[in-house]
Design a protein around this motif. Structure first.
Motif, PDB file in Angstrom:
ATOM      1  N   ARG A 153      52.752  31.760  50.598  1.00  0.00           N
ATOM      2  CA  ARG A 153      52.615  30.467  51.270  1.00  0.00           C
ATOM      3  C   ARG A 153      52.836  29.294  50.325  1.00  0.00           C
ATOM      4  N   SER A 154      52.971  29.571  49.024  1.00  0.00           N
ATOM      5  CA  SER A 154      53.077  28.491  48.046  1.00  0.00           C
ATOM      6  C   SER A 154      54.375  27.708  48.233  1.00  0.00           C
ATOM      7  N   ALA A 155      54.268  26.388  48.099  1.00  0.00           N
ATOM      8  CA  ALA A 155      55.421  25.507  48.282  1.00  0.00           C
ATOM      9  C   ALA A 155      55.053  24.123  47.756  1.00  0.00           C
ATOM     10  N   MET A 156      56.000  23.205  47.834  1.00  0.00           N
ATOM     11  CA  MET A 156      55.728  21.825  47.437  1.00  0.00           C
ATOM     12  C   MET A 156      56.299  20.884  48.482  1.00  0.00           C
ATOM     13  N   VAL A 157      55.468  19.953  48.972  1.00  0.00           N
ATOM     14  CA  VAL A 157      55.949  18.936  49.905  1.00  0.00           C
ATOM     15  C   VAL A 157      56.186  17.652  49.134  1.00  0.00           C
ATOM     16  N   ILE A 158      57.212  16.910  49.565  1.00  0.00           N
ATOM     17  CA  ILE A 158      57.686  15.748  48.818  1.00  0.00           C
ATOM     18  C   ILE A 158      57.998  14.616  49.790  1.00  0.00           C
ATOM     19  N   ARG A 159      57.767  13.370  49.365  1.00  0.00           N
ATOM     20  CA  ARG A 159      58.155  12.223  50.169  1.00  0.00           C
ATOM     21  C   ARG A 159      59.692  12.145  50.197  1.00  0.00           C
ATOM     22  N   LYS A 160      60.232  12.565  51.327  1.00  0.00           N
ATOM     23  CA  LYS A 160      61.686  12.604  51.497  1.00  0.00           C
ATOM     24  C   LYS A 160      62.300  11.207  51.405  1.00  0.00           C
ATOM     25  N   ASP A 161      61.609  10.230  51.971  1.00  0.00           N
ATOM     26  CA  ASP A 161      62.143   8.862  51.941  1.00  0.00           C
ATOM     27  C   ASP A 161      62.172   8.308  50.522  1.00  0.00           C
ATOM     28  N   TRP A 162      61.227   8.718  49.668  1.00  0.00           N
ATOM     29  CA  TRP A 162      61.238   8.277  48.278  1.00  0.00           C
ATOM     30  C   TRP A 162      62.418   8.897  47.523  1.00  0.00           C
ATOM     31  N   LEU A 163      62.658  10.164  47.765  1.00  0.00           N
ATOM     32  CA  LEU A 163      63.814  10.809  47.123  1.00  0.00           C
ATOM     33  C   LEU A 163      65.098  10.070  47.460  1.00  0.00           C
ATOM     34  N   GLU A 164      65.265   9.776  48.743  1.00  0.00           N
ATOM     35  CA  GLU A 164      66.497   9.127  49.190  1.00  0.00           C
ATOM     36  C   GLU A 164      66.625   7.720  48.626  1.00  0.00           C
ATOM     37  N   LYS A 165      65.509   6.976  48.562  1.00  0.00           N
ATOM     38  CA  LYS A 165      65.558   5.612  48.031  1.00  0.00           C
ATOM     39  C   LYS A 165      65.973   5.604  46.563  1.00  0.00           C
ATOM     40  N   LEU A 166      65.512   6.608  45.811  1.00  0.00           N
ATOM     41  CA  LEU A 166      65.819   6.667  44.376  1.00  0.00           C
ATOM     42  C   LEU A 166      67.033   7.545  44.083  1.00  0.00           C
ATOM     43  N   LEU A 200      52.621  13.292  41.266  1.00  0.00           N
ATOM     44  CA  LEU A 200      51.969  14.503  41.754  1.00  0.00           C
ATOM     45  C   LEU A 200      50.526  14.222  42.143  1.00  0.00           C
ATOM     46  N   ILE A 201      50.119  14.733  43.313  1.00  0.00           N
ATOM     47  CA  ILE A 201      48.746  14.547  43.796  1.00  0.00           C
ATOM     48  C   ILE A 201      47.989  15.867  43.661  1.00  0.00           C
ATOM     49  N   ILE A 202      46.878  15.844  42.920  1.00  0.00           N
ATOM     50  CA  ILE A 202      46.032  17.039  42.740  1.00  0.00           C
ATOM     51  C   ILE A 202      44.601  16.661  43.091  1.00  0.00           C
ATOM     52  N   PRO A 203      43.905  17.470  43.885  1.00  0.00           N
ATOM     53  CA  PRO A 203      42.503  17.175  44.205  1.00  0.00           C
ATOM     54  C   PRO A 203      41.549  17.939  43.294  1.00  0.00           C
ATOM     55  N   HIS A 278      49.672   7.406  52.649  1.00  0.00           N
ATOM     56  CA  HIS A 278      49.564   5.974  52.395  1.00  0.00           C
ATOM     57  C   HIS A 278      50.538   5.475  51.324  1.00  0.00           C
ATOM     58  N   GLY A 279      51.401   6.351  50.826  1.00  0.00           N
ATOM     59  CA  GLY A 279      52.425   5.912  49.893  1.00  0.00           C
ATOM     60  C   GLY A 279      51.936   5.660  48.484  1.00  0.00           C
ATOM     61  N   LYS A 280      50.933   6.429  48.048  1.00  0.00           N
ATOM     62  CA  LYS A 280      50.444   6.310  46.674  1.00  0.00           C
ATOM     63  C   LYS A 280      51.003   7.408  45.778  1.00  0.00           C
ATOM     64  N   GLY A 281      51.170   8.616  46.322  1.00  0.00           N
ATOM     65  CA  GLY A 281      51.704   9.735  45.561  1.00  0.00           C
ATOM     66  C   GLY A 281      52.802  10.425  46.350  1.00  0.00           C
ATOM     67  N   GLY A 282      53.680  11.127  45.635  1.00  0.00           N
ATOM     68  CA  GLY A 282      54.874  11.626  46.307  1.00  0.00           C
ATOM     69  C   GLY A 282      55.040  13.118  46.402  1.00  0.00           C
ATOM     70  N   MET A 283      54.173  13.945  45.737  1.00  0.00           N
ATOM     71  CA  MET A 283      54.359  15.397  45.774  1.00  0.00           C
ATOM     72  C   MET A 283      53.017  16.108  45.818  1.00  0.00           C
ATOM     73  N   ILE A 284      52.966  17.209  46.571  1.00  0.00           N
ATOM     74  CA  ILE A 284      51.780  18.055  46.653  1.00  0.00           C
ATOM     75  C   ILE A 284      52.206  19.507  46.476  1.00  0.00           C
ATOM     76  N   ILE A 285      51.581  20.207  45.544  1.00  0.00           N
ATOM     77  CA  ILE A 285      51.792  21.645  45.370  1.00  0.00           C
ATOM     78  C   ILE A 285      50.663  22.362  46.087  1.00  0.00           C
ATOM     79  N   ASP A 286      50.995  23.071  47.161  1.00  0.00           N
ATOM     80  CA  ASP A 286      49.960  23.742  47.941  1.00  0.00           C
ATOM     81  C   ASP A 286      50.615  24.789  48.835  1.00  0.00           C
ATOM     82  N   VAL A 287      50.054  25.009  50.030  1.00  0.00           N
ATOM     83  CA  VAL A 287      50.621  25.957  50.987  1.00  0.00           C
ATOM     84  C   VAL A 287      51.631  25.243  51.876  1.00  0.00           C
TER      85      VAL A 287
END
Length: 516
Positions: A153-166, A200-203, A278-287
């Motif tokens: 189940r491991s994967a990484m989600v990313i702000r797609k709009d941030w990738l495209e803007k940059l 990267l966002i880590i809790p 809320h647009g503070k961080g752009g990537m999460i490593i999780d499920v």
């Protein structure tokens, strides 16, 4: 599990084991067996269902039995389990983590049925995957019917709009991860003219070492063992390897450069999605299902273009191009059967027949998806949700999502199970589910399995409260800059000196005996 809770569990283990042995052997105080009623204790992740509600009635009608379920909020479950195990009113079936020290002691004391050689005669209870059945065992003995979950189940989600803007591409390697995190932190991806974002966002992670945290995932990407792995002919814990240190040097560099949320040691994991939304961080490593959770946030906020906000990739390659993917156990909890409330072979057969019926395709669709025609319809071999805005029907769906799904142990067809996979409305969700399945299939080819999953070290059970938190605590201190690398290494040595040496010896011995 928190250290105080583990201490409370371990403190009563000897008394508990003696009590369980007595009750298992004598049946003293056991409730009368009623062949027309199935009693269950299960975790709850929402509001407890109405015993007279639609879902309860539907399940009872299907089984042809009354169903008495003790629903316990997940956060309180371990404490409630411990109290219940020491009582004379143990339900017939309990949803339980088979590696929990209290359960291990109870099972080995004879308080639960050993099902190792009993499931083959029930067609819907036979293990669907032998590796997973072994993973869920206690030193090779099966004390419960495992609840099937994806093996990866491991994967990484990313702000797609941030990738495209940059003008950035999706990451493929850990170097790409670093570069994207740096760009997200320094190149104003949200366009507000301020340097107020990070990569990267880590809790704060509530689990111990090797509990599928972002740290564990990243360490696996660098080539460290997943929990335990072979080095020089012996199994060693993954944290006692050069790859573990290399991965944490990499992450420490990211923390030091402000590429990780500064509150990573304290951020409530229940709020993990908020900085992303809320647009503070752009990537999460999780499920991988987290991709749909953040979809929900954007969609429920009224964003009609929510599909343009989220991208997902699978496990990343190391700098040299080698890929090591983090798999999961393939199960989440088991359905264990009490010998106190199910004292005879005939009683056991009665309970197993009920569970076997529940394990049919019709039964699993009911508890995992809800009531067909009420809150879903079958479309292209999927459970396509209907009446999603009807509050009464929503209650049926919530009962399936938060409660009765705990009785779902055969999974959906997307992960090799038998129930219809659930499909929310909205094309972005359908596309994400398709991508999720493609990534899982690809990453399974490079999965790093934990060979020690099936075994339980006696010392790990008895001394877990003292040693389980040594490594995760030291890792956080190292990443935060309060520990040097030498101090981190000293804590690894302290783990060995505090009982880890014996744990390692026992793990190696137990693994060598599997299948003998």
């Amino acid at each position: 599990m928190s250290a105080p809770r583990r201490r409370r569990l371990i403190a009563g283990v000897l008394t508990l084991t003696a009590a369980l042995t007595a009750s298992a052997c004598s049946g003293g105080g056991a409730p009368a067996v009623d062949g027309n009623t199935l009693t269950v204790m299960s975790k709850l992740f929402g509001t407890a269902p109405d015993p007279e509600g639609e879902m309860q009635q539907a399940v009872e009608k299907f089984l042809g039995k009354k169903l008495q379920v003790t629903w316990v909020p997940n956060a309180e479950y371990t404490d409630k389990l411990n109290v219940t195990l020491a009582s004379d009113k143990i339900p017939q079936v309990m949803v339980v983590d088979p590696k929990l020290p209290a359960f291990v002691n109870a099972a080995q004391a004879g308080a639960f049925w050993d099902l190792t050689d009993k499931l083959d005669k029930y067609p819907n209870l036979k293990p669907m995957d032998q590796r997973t059945a072994l993973n869920a065992s206690v030193n090779g003995k099966i004390y419960g019917i495992y609840r099937m979950r994806p093996q990866l189940r491991s994967a990484m989600v990313i702000r797609k709009d941030w990738l495209e803007k940059l003008d950035l591409k999706l990451p493929e390697t850990v170097d790409d991860l670093y570069n994207i995190a740096k760009a997200f932190a320094e190149k104003d991806p949200d366009g507000n003219g301020k340097k107020d974002t990070y990569g990267l966002i880590i809790p704060k992670w509530p689990g111990n070492y090797a509990t599928n945290s972002p740290y564990d995932t990243l360490e696996t990407w660098f080539g460290a063992p997943n929990g335990w792995g072979e080095r020089n002919g012996k199994l060693v814990p993954g944290f006692d390897t050069p790859e573990f240190l290399e991965a944490n040097r990499f992450l420490k560099k990211m923390v030091g450069e402000g590429l990780v949320n500064p509150d990573f040691a304290t951020l409530d994991s229940a709020k993990w999605n908020e900085p992303f939304f809320h647009g503070k961080g752009g990537m999460i490593i999780d499920v991988n299902v987290r991709s749909r959770q953040v979809f929900d946030l954007f969609r429920d906020d009224g964003d009609k273009n929510y599909g343009d906000k989220v991208a997902m990739v699978g496990n990343l390659k190391r700098s040299d191009g080698k890929k090591f993917s983090l798999p999961f156990t393939g199960y989440l909890d088991v359905l264990a059967i009490s010998r106190q409330s199910v004292p005879t072979e005939q009683d056991l057969d009665n309970v197993l027949k009920a569970l076997d019926k529940l394990g049919s395709k019709e039964g699993q669709n009911l508890v995992m998806n809800g009531i067909e025609g009420r809150n879903y319809q079958v479309v292209d071999n999927t459970a396509s949700l209907i009446n999603e805005t009807d509050p009464v029907v929503r209650t049926v769906q919530d009962n399936a999502d938060d409660a009765f799904v705990q009785l779902g142990f055969k999974g959906d067809t997307d992960i090799g199970g038998i129930a219809y996979p659930r499909t929310p409305s909205g094309q972005p969700y359908k596309d994400m589910i398709k991508l999720q399945n493609e990534l899982m299939a690809e990453d399974l080819k490079t999965a790093v399995f934990n060979p020690a999953l099936p075994v339980i070290s006696p010392t790990a059970v008895s001394r877990g409260a003292q040693i389980d938190t040594i490594i995760p605590d030291a890792r956080i201190k190292y990443l935060s800059g309060t520990f040097t690398e030498e101090q981190l290494k000293a804590e690894i040595k302290r783990w060995y000196d505090s009982g880890g040496t014996q744990v390692a010896a026992e793990v190696n011995d137990l693994v060598s005996k599997l299948g003998n």
